[in-house]
Write an enzyme that holds these catalytic residues in place. Structure first.
Site, PDB file in Angstrom:
ATOM      1  CG  ASP A  72       0.162  -1.445  13.250  1.00 23.96           C
ATOM      2  OD1 ASP A  72      -0.075  -0.990  12.638  1.00 23.96           O
ATOM      3  OD2 ASP A  72       0.956  -2.717  12.248  1.00 23.96           O
ATOM      4  CE  LYS A  92       4.282   3.516   7.876  1.00 18.33           C
ATOM      5  NZ  LYS A  92       3.682   2.416   7.092  1.00 18.33           N
ATOM      6  CE  LYS A 144       3.834  12.606  17.615  1.00 17.40           C
ATOM      7  NZ  LYS A 144       2.838  12.102  18.507  1.00 17.40           N
ATOM      8  CB  SER A 174      -2.197  11.068   7.721  1.00 18.06           C
ATOM      9  OG  SER A 174      -1.727   9.568   7.604  1.00 18.06           O
ATOM     10  CG  LEU A 175       1.798  11.097  11.333  1.00 15.59           C
ATOM     11  CD1 LEU A 175       2.485   9.860  12.446  1.00 15.59           C
ATOM     12  CD2 LEU A 175       2.462  12.379  11.761  1.00 15.59           C
ATOM     13  CB  CYS A 234       7.454 -42.174   5.318  1.00 14.98           C
ATOM     14  SG  CYS A 234       8.266 -43.684   4.481  1.00 14.98           S
ATOM     15  CE1 TYR A 266      -1.986  10.336  17.609  1.00 14.02           C
ATOM     16  CE2 TYR A 266      -1.141   7.967  17.877  1.00 14.02           C
ATOM     17  CZ  TYR A 266      -2.159   8.569  17.971  1.00 14.02           C
ATOM     18  OH  TYR A 266      -2.856   8.320  16.693  1.00 14.02           O
ATOM     19  CD  GLU A 291       5.401  10.197  20.003  1.00 15.72           C
ATOM     20  OE1 GLU A 291       5.855  11.558  20.430  1.00 15.72           O
ATOM     21  OE2 GLU A 291       3.959   9.999  19.807  1.00 15.72           O
ATOM     22  CB  CYS A 311      12.127 -44.116   2.727  1.00 16.64           C
ATOM     23  SG  CYS A 311      11.625 -42.434   2.741  1.00 16.64           S
ATOM     24  CB  CYS A 351       6.367 -42.591   1.322  1.00 17.42           C
ATOM     25  SG  CYS A 351       7.929 -41.644   1.338  1.00 17.42           S
ATOM     26  CE1 TYR A 385      -3.375   2.783   1.015  1.00 15.15           C
ATOM     27  CE2 TYR A 385      -2.895   3.806   1.778  1.00 15.15           C
ATOM     28  CZ  TYR A 385      -3.192   3.468   1.422  1.00 15.15           C
ATOM     29  OH  TYR A 385      -4.319   4.939   1.416  1.00 15.15           O
ATOM     30  CG  ASP A 386       2.816   1.905   3.337  1.00 10.79           C
ATOM     31  OD1 ASP A 386       2.280   3.097   3.654  1.00 10.79           O
ATOM     32  OD2 ASP A 386       4.004   1.430   4.509  1.00 10.79           O
ATOM     33  CB  CYS A 435       9.771 -45.274  -0.251  1.00 14.88           C
ATOM     34  SG  CYS A 435       8.750 -45.161   1.310  1.00 14.88           S
ATOM     35  CE  LYS A 447       2.790   5.320  11.655  1.00 22.20           C
ATOM     36  NZ  LYS A 447       1.592   4.476  12.139  1.00 22.20           N
TER      37      LYS A 447
HETATM   38  S1  IVH Z   1       0.289  11.559  16.231  1.00 19.64           S
HETATM   39  C1  IVH Z   1      -0.668  15.278  14.124  1.00 19.64           C
HETATM   40  N1  IVH Z   1       2.149   9.791  16.849  1.00 19.64           N
HETATM   41  O1  IVH Z   1       0.123   6.722  13.077  1.00 19.64           O
HETATM   42  C2  IVH Z   1       0.380  13.936  14.592  1.00 19.64           C
HETATM   43  N2  IVH Z   1       0.495   9.106  14.923  1.00 19.64           N
HETATM   44  O2  IVH Z   1      -0.096   6.890   9.522  1.00 19.64           O
HETATM   45  C3  IVH Z   1      -0.973  12.714  14.692  1.00 19.64           C
HETATM   46  N3  IVH Z   1      -0.094   6.866  15.207  1.00 19.64           N
HETATM   47  O3  IVH Z   1      -2.991   8.704  12.170  1.00 19.64           O
HETATM   48  C4  IVH Z   1      -0.594  11.631  14.586  1.00 19.64           C
HETATM   49  N4  IVH Z   1       1.014   6.150  16.698  1.00 19.64           N
HETATM   50  O4  IVH Z   1      -3.265   6.774  13.795  1.00 19.64           O
HETATM   51  C5  IVH Z   1       0.795  10.043  15.900  1.00 19.64           C
HETATM   52  N5  IVH Z   1       2.915   8.414  18.574  1.00 19.64           N
HETATM   53  C6  IVH Z   1       2.090   8.560  17.507  1.00 19.64           C
HETATM   54  C7  IVH Z   1       1.481   7.512  16.947  1.00 19.64           C
HETATM   55  C8  IVH Z   1       0.745   8.023  15.633  1.00 19.64           C
HETATM   56  C9  IVH Z   1       0.629   5.887  16.155  1.00 19.64           C
HETATM   57  C10 IVH Z   1      -0.699   6.631  13.689  1.00 19.64           C
HETATM   58  C11 IVH Z   1      -2.638   7.378  14.045  1.00 19.64           C
HETATM   59  C12 IVH Z   1      -1.799   8.413  12.662  1.00 19.64           C
HETATM   60  C13 IVH Z   1      -1.045   7.359  11.795  1.00 19.64           C
HETATM   61  C14 IVH Z   1      -0.456   8.038  10.664  1.00 19.64           C
END
Ligand code: IVH
Length: 702
Positions: free
Chosen positions: A114, A316, A292, A81-82, A429, A222, A110, A435, A410, A35-36, A413, A112
């Site tokens: 999942d 990632k 951040k 999103s990020l 077997c 967060y 920090e 064998c 088998c 996807y990425d 054999c 990420k």
């Molecule tokens: S900050 C404005 N911090 O990753 C910033 N997001 O791929 C908003 N996610 O939509 C996101 N761990 O669901 C932030 N430590 C973290 C995170 C985090 C997971 C997710 C979050 C975001 C997605 C983006």
């Protein structure tokens, strides 16, 4: 070249379909990595053709179209999103951009997590609403389900609670809870869940909150969204990024303990490396790190695009879960006759290595996983774990897939396969005497490191020796001669050596086609050397079922000779510490088979060691003591630690219990040291261990 507009349309359609499957159906059709890469291709295409980047393009929007079923709720403040970084270079480029604009910065690093993002609205301190991210503007109202999450406060703590606040965070299912849930499902004969993220998403979007309540979901907060702040206390938004986490924590919200504030690219990279190394030691799955900018004023200056802030980036990790095609399922016959199905896949890179084969264990596993030949499958390789086919991507089926059936005979054999005893999951077997696959595997096993450690004697050599008819089975292995090897093409030269005129004149005799090769001579030499390996290794080499290195050592130590083991009664055998009734029965039955006995006799006649001389110079200082060694020691290998303990009369155990007398702790020791501490078992470092070997328990008194 394809028309960029057409490719653009294709990518947009694909991405939207994948987003729908992921967010609305909790059933992804492609791996995160694929996807990425689609998103990346789209972004690159739009960079080259800016006219294609309309506001509706997925590059400008946040994934997760709203599905039906739950009421839609508008977020007061957009959920972003990020942007992603897929390499350290991407991170460096991001940091360089930030610092070019705003000068050197402190960066909060920090994990990420999942999971799935959530927005939690608290009014006058009361949790009133939980909403999924949706398209960033509008999400689904999952309040009833959010209220069942155990660690999430229904009331904010502290004196300074805002009139209204949106708190953003990630909902996840802890890995341990996921595994427990799956173990339960398997026990009930149900299909397990694919991964913690999808399970968390599915759990949060249950129609019935009492179902959600049975799933031990958790949240990490967060970020802040909308905020009505009145009163005299300082506005949390005026704080730093890290300061926001402190405010969130003061309200009683769970925040990560793994956030660090660092400066400069070197420190950022050190954090990333450290986090990746600890990836599997966390309670939740993580798929990378989020970086951040710490300074909120700088965050404001950098601003955001329509979908993501410029002041943050997601790094990632290399994916541990990928999709590939299951081209075929074949079966392998092992040295004990066990017949194991395995998948043959289109080679893919997962967690840094290329994978083509993965075991499917047995026919029940194939049925349980529900995979068909031709399926797109999820392949997972987490950490150092062996690659595993998790299951099929059902949505990707075309109808051309076909079911696999376990062969009845088998493949090597032709003997009908059978369960060893009723209820066994594995088929075997039974023709262990003749064998070819089993004979080849047994011979190769003799050469392996855990057995007699004969360099050159691997799978290929074993195969060549059997195929050429030189060996009927392992009985003749130590009788092999140069004469025999002449009949094995793998071990002979196939052309005459070309000599220079000078060599010919000097009377040099070149090697001739058909002569035994250097490799063949090496095999003979190594086999000669292997004859004097210790008795336990000879016992291991017999491939007696259930008799691995631990049982072999126990037998060799207790009886001292092959003859004594052979003559022992089932009772005598079972009485040996580390042997027990299953192994005792297996050993007894093994020696009763005439062709087995012949192996031992022929090896003995060929000079293979059948007796351990007790080294009288080694004092039995550890008689009756159980020692566990963990972590790496400088002066010992894993094997030599055991050897040292056993030869002094001690027992080398693998796990710490209240029966353990000493735990030896080397570098990078895991949980065993903590366990020892907990149970009050004496802990020794390497020097302490060496002393213990020399003088026994008296060492402690010193
Ligand atoms: S900050 C404005 N911090 O990753 C910033 N997001 O791929 C908003 N996610 O939509 C996101 N761990 O669901 C932030 N430590 C973290 C995170 C985090 C997971 C997710 C979050 C975001 C997605 C983006």
């Amino acid at each position: 070249m394809t028309d960029p507009r057409a490719r653009h349309q294709e990518l947009v359609q694909d991405i939207e379909a994948h987003r729908h499957a992921y967010y609305a159906e909790d059933a992804p059709t492609v791996s995160d990595a694929e996807y990425d890469s689609l998103e990346r291709e789209l972004r690159e295409l739009e960079a080259r053709h800016p006219e294609l980047a309309t506001p509706e393009s997925p590059t400008q929007t946040v994934g997760g179209a709203v599905a039906t079923g739950f009421a839609s709720v508008a977020h007061r403040e957009r959920m972003m999103s990020l942007d992603n970084a897929f390499s350290v270079e991407d991170v460096e480029a991001w940091l360089a951009r930030v610092e070019k604009e705003a000068g050197p910065q402190r960066i909060v690093c920090e994990p990420k997590i999942d999971g799935l993002s959530i927005s939690l609205t608290y009014e006058r301190g009361e949790l009133v609403r939980g909403v999924t991210r949706g398209d960033g503007t509008t999400g689904e109202d999952v309040t009833a389900n959010v209220l069942t999450i155990a660690g999430l406060p229904h009331r904010l703590a502290g004196e300074h609670v805002p009139g209204l606040v949106e708190i953003r965070g990630e909902v996840f299912l802890p890995v341990a809870a996921f595994e427990e849930l799956n173990a339960g499902l398997l026990e009930e004969g149900k299909a397990p869940y694919a991964n913690p993220r999808n399970t968390a998403a599915g759990s949060l979007r249950q129609k019935d909150p009492s179902v959600t309540a049975t799933r031990p979901l958790a949240v990490t907060a967060y970020a802040l969204g909308a905020l009505d702040w009145a009163g005299t206390a300082p506005d949390p938004r005026a704080s730093s990024q890290h300061g926001i986490y402190e405010v969130l924590a003061s309200w009683g919200l769970p925040v990560t303990e793994h956030a660090r504030v660092v400066t400069g690219v070197a420190e950022v990279e050190a954090y990333l490396a450290d986090l990746e190394a600890r990836r599997h030691a966390m309670i939740h799955e993580i798929d990378g790190a989020v970086l951040k900018v710490e300074d909120r004023a700088v965050q404001g200056r950098l601003g955001s695009t329509s979908r993501a802030p410029r002041w943050a980036i997601a790094y990632k990790f290399a994916p541990e879960e990928v999709h590939t095609t299951l081209l075929d399922i074949r079966v392998d016959v092992g040295r004990t006759g066990r017949v194991t199905p395995y998948g043959v896949m289109t080679p893919v890179t997962v967690a840094g290595s290329t994978v083509t084969y993965a075991t499917l264990h047995n026919a029940h596993e194939v049925a349980r996983k529900g995979v068909l030949i031709g399926d797109t499958v999820v392949l997972r390789k987490a950490g150092d774990v062996i690659p595993e086919i998790v299951g099929p991507v059902v949505a990707a089926r075309t109808g051309a897939e076909r079911a696999w059936t376990m062969p009845g005979e088998c493949p090597s054999c032709g003997t009908p396969l059978a369960e060893q005893k009723e209820g066994d999951k594995d088929l075997r077997c039974p023709n262990s005497e003749r064998c070819p696959a089993q004979i080849v595997d047994r011979i190769a096993f003799i050469g392996s490191r855990g057995a007699l450690d004969v360099e050159v004697l691997g799978e290929k050599a074993a195969h060549a020796l059997v195929e050429s008819g030189v060996l009927a089975n392992e009985a003749g292995l130590f009788d092999l001669s140069e004469e025999d090897l002449r009949r094995v093409p793998l071990f002979t030269y196939d052309v005459d050596e070309k000599l220079t005129r000078r060599q010919v004149e000097a009377g040099v005799e070149g090697r001739r086609a058909g002569d035994v090769s250097a490799n063949g001579l090496k095999l003979l030499e190594n086999l000669a050397g292997a004859r004097s390996q210790p008795l336990w290794r000879v016992v291991v080499s017999l491939s007696i079922r259930h008799v691995g290195p631990t049982a072999s050592r126990a037998l060799a130590t207790a009886f001292g000779s092959m003859d004594a083991i052979r003559a022992a009664s089932e009772q005598d055998l079972a009485a040996v510490d580390g042997v027990g009734s299953v192994i005792a029965e297996s050993v007894l039955q093994w020696f009763e088979v005439p062709w087995h006995a012949e192996i031992v006799d022929r090896w003995a006649a060929a000079g293979v060691r059948m007796e351990d001389e007790r080294d009288e110079s080694v004092v039995r200082t550890l008689e009756g003591l159980t020692v566990v060694a963990t972590g790496s020691l400088e002066g010992f290998t894993r094997d030599s630690v055991k050897e040292a303990i056993i030869s002094r009369g001690g027992k080398a155990a693998a796990s710490v219990s209240k029966n353990t007398d000493y735990v030896v702790v080397g570098a990078n020791a895991g949980s065993k040291a903590a366990k020892a501490d907990q149970l009050g078992v004496p802990i020794l470092d390497e020097a302490g261990f060496v002393r213990l070997l020399e003088v026994g328990p008296a060492a402690q008194a010193e």
